[in-house]
Write a protein that holds these residues in place. Structure first.
Motif, PDB file in Angstrom:
ATOM      1  N   ALA A 163    -121.031 -17.284  31.884  1.00 50.28           N
ATOM      2  CA  ALA A 163    -120.904 -15.879  32.256  1.00 50.28           C
ATOM      3  C   ALA A 163    -121.854 -15.646  33.423  1.00 50.28           C
ATOM      4  O   ALA A 163    -123.065 -15.666  33.256  1.00 50.28           O
ATOM      5  N   GLY A 164    -121.280 -15.462  34.587  1.00 44.80           N
ATOM      6  CA  GLY A 164    -122.087 -15.271  35.785  1.00 44.80           C
ATOM      7  C   GLY A 164    -122.438 -13.816  36.012  1.00 44.80           C
ATOM      8  O   GLY A 164    -122.164 -12.954  35.182  1.00 44.80           O
ATOM      9  N   PRO A 165    -123.045 -13.523  37.148  1.00 45.45           N
ATOM     10  CA  PRO A 165    -123.448 -12.157  37.468  1.00 45.45           C
ATOM     11  C   PRO A 165    -122.284 -11.177  37.363  1.00 45.45           C
ATOM     12  O   PRO A 165    -121.189 -11.446  37.838  1.00 45.45           O
ATOM     13  N   GLY A 166    -122.550 -10.066  36.689  1.00 43.36           N
ATOM     14  CA  GLY A 166    -121.542  -9.031  36.538  1.00 43.36           C
ATOM     15  C   GLY A 166    -120.624  -9.208  35.344  1.00 43.36           C
ATOM     16  O   GLY A 166    -119.823  -8.325  35.041  1.00 43.36           O
ATOM     17  N   ALA A 167    -120.720 -10.326  34.646  1.00 41.21           N
ATOM     18  CA  ALA A 167    -119.819 -10.617  33.533  1.00 41.21           C
ATOM     19  C   ALA A 167    -120.279  -9.947  32.246  1.00 41.21           C
ATOM     20  O   ALA A 167    -121.473  -9.827  31.979  1.00 41.21           O
ATOM     21  N   GLN A 189    -118.348 -33.601  38.705  1.00 43.33           N
ATOM     22  CA  GLN A 189    -118.807 -33.418  40.089  1.00 43.33           C
ATOM     23  C   GLN A 189    -118.477 -32.022  40.587  1.00 43.33           C
ATOM     24  O   GLN A 189    -119.290 -31.377  41.251  1.00 43.33           O
ATOM     25  N   LYS A 190    -117.298 -31.519  40.242  1.00 42.72           N
ATOM     26  CA  LYS A 190    -116.888 -30.189  40.692  1.00 42.72           C
ATOM     27  C   LYS A 190    -117.760 -29.091  40.074  1.00 42.72           C
ATOM     28  O   LYS A 190    -118.177 -28.167  40.781  1.00 42.72           O
ATOM     29  N   GLN A 240    -120.190 -26.579  42.114  1.00 40.99           N
ATOM     30  CA  GLN A 240    -120.091 -25.124  41.991  1.00 40.99           C
ATOM     31  C   GLN A 240    -121.448 -24.502  41.658  1.00 40.99           C
ATOM     32  O   GLN A 240    -121.841 -23.504  42.255  1.00 40.99           O
ATOM     33  N   PHE A 241    -122.147 -25.108  40.702  1.00 39.91           N
ATOM     34  CA  PHE A 241    -123.452 -24.572  40.318  1.00 39.91           C
ATOM     35  C   PHE A 241    -124.460 -24.708  41.458  1.00 39.91           C
ATOM     36  O   PHE A 241    -125.273 -23.813  41.670  1.00 39.91           O
ATOM     37  N   PRO A 263    -130.743 -26.103  43.933  1.00 36.02           N
ATOM     38  CA  PRO A 263    -130.527 -27.454  43.381  1.00 36.02           C
ATOM     39  C   PRO A 263    -131.523 -27.832  42.285  1.00 36.02           C
ATOM     40  O   PRO A 263    -131.160 -28.494  41.322  1.00 36.02           O
ATOM     41  N   GLU A 264    -132.782 -27.363  42.402  1.00 29.63           N
ATOM     42  CA  GLU A 264    -133.761 -27.703  41.364  1.00 29.63           C
ATOM     43  C   GLU A 264    -133.450 -27.005  40.041  1.00 29.63           C
ATOM     44  O   GLU A 264    -133.745 -27.543  38.972  1.00 29.63           O
ATOM     45  N   ILE A 265    -132.831 -25.838  40.092  1.00 30.04           N
ATOM     46  CA  ILE A 265    -132.418 -25.153  38.858  1.00 30.04           C
ATOM     47  C   ILE A 265    -131.288 -25.941  38.198  1.00 30.04           C
ATOM     48  O   ILE A 265    -131.296 -26.175  36.988  1.00 30.04           O
ATOM     49  N   VAL A 266    -130.317 -26.375  38.995  1.00 34.50           N
ATOM     50  CA  VAL A 266    -129.193 -27.149  38.464  1.00 34.50           C
ATOM     51  C   VAL A 266    -129.687 -28.478  37.903  1.00 34.50           C
ATOM     52  O   VAL A 266    -129.251 -28.911  36.833  1.00 34.50           O
TER      53      VAL A 266
END
Length: 187
Positions: A72-76, A137-138, A142-143, A149-152
């Motif tokens: 659930a991304g922003p606004g969801a 990979q996809k 996306q993330f 990148p350090e969060i992912v």
């Protein structure tokens, strides 16, 4: 197949592929820390109220269900009856006391449900790829487009595995080999 037999079959299949099915009981991040912020969010989700992931910040929420995970991304919209079966919640990004907001109107709630549906559709498109390595990979791509990148890199393999329907070992391999993975698995 009746629902009880199906449930036993699914549990047996999951146990065969991933013997330790209690991995969500103690979600450990790659840096070795145990994830605890999600327990407060999970408590909120189980109240039955509907919340909205703050759309003014780069954040999101991975919701772990019994056999899969949803993003659930922003606004969801999150919570309500829709997420009562959530076992674990993993907040991502800019987590603050303004992470989940309460919708102020029915229109705002409806818009949040539409945004949640868009996030589900995005993940569905990724999972339609028949090759597990390409799905991984996809989702990683996306993330990484949205989060630093350090969060992912700090997100556990099992989170991505449950999002796109692969084994956690597949995520580990794709992360380790990166773009080399396509050449190795497609030959």
């Amino acid at each position: 197949m009746d629902s009880e037999k199906r449930r036993r079959y699914q549990t047996a299949m999951l146990s065969t592929y991933y013997p330790n099915t209690s991995f969500l009981d103690h979600l450990v991040m790659p840096d070795g820390t145990e994830q605890s912020q999600g327990s407060d969010i999970l408590t909120l989700l189980h109240t039955g109220k509907v919340f909205i992931v703050n759309s003014r910040k780069r954040n999101g929420l991975i919701l772990f269900k019994r056999y899969h995970a949803e993003f659930a991304g922003p606004g969801a919209a999150v919570g309500g009856d829709y997420d009562c079966d959530c076992h674990r919640a993993l907040p991502i990004g800019n987590v603050s006391n303004q992470f989940l907001l309460t919708p102020e109107s029915n229109e705002e709630r409806q818009k949040a449900y539409l945004i949640r549906r868009q996030w589900i559709r995005l993940i569905k498109q990724i999972t339609e790829n028949p090759l597990p390595q390409q799905r991984v990979q996809k989702i990683l791509d996306q993330f990484e487009q949205y989060f630093l990148p350090e969060i992912v890199a700090d997100l556990p393999d099992v989170a991505f595995a449950l999002l796109v329907g692969v084994l956690p070992q597949t995520v580990e391999i794709v992360r380790r080999l990166g773009s080399e993975v396509d050449g190795r698995f497609n030959s």
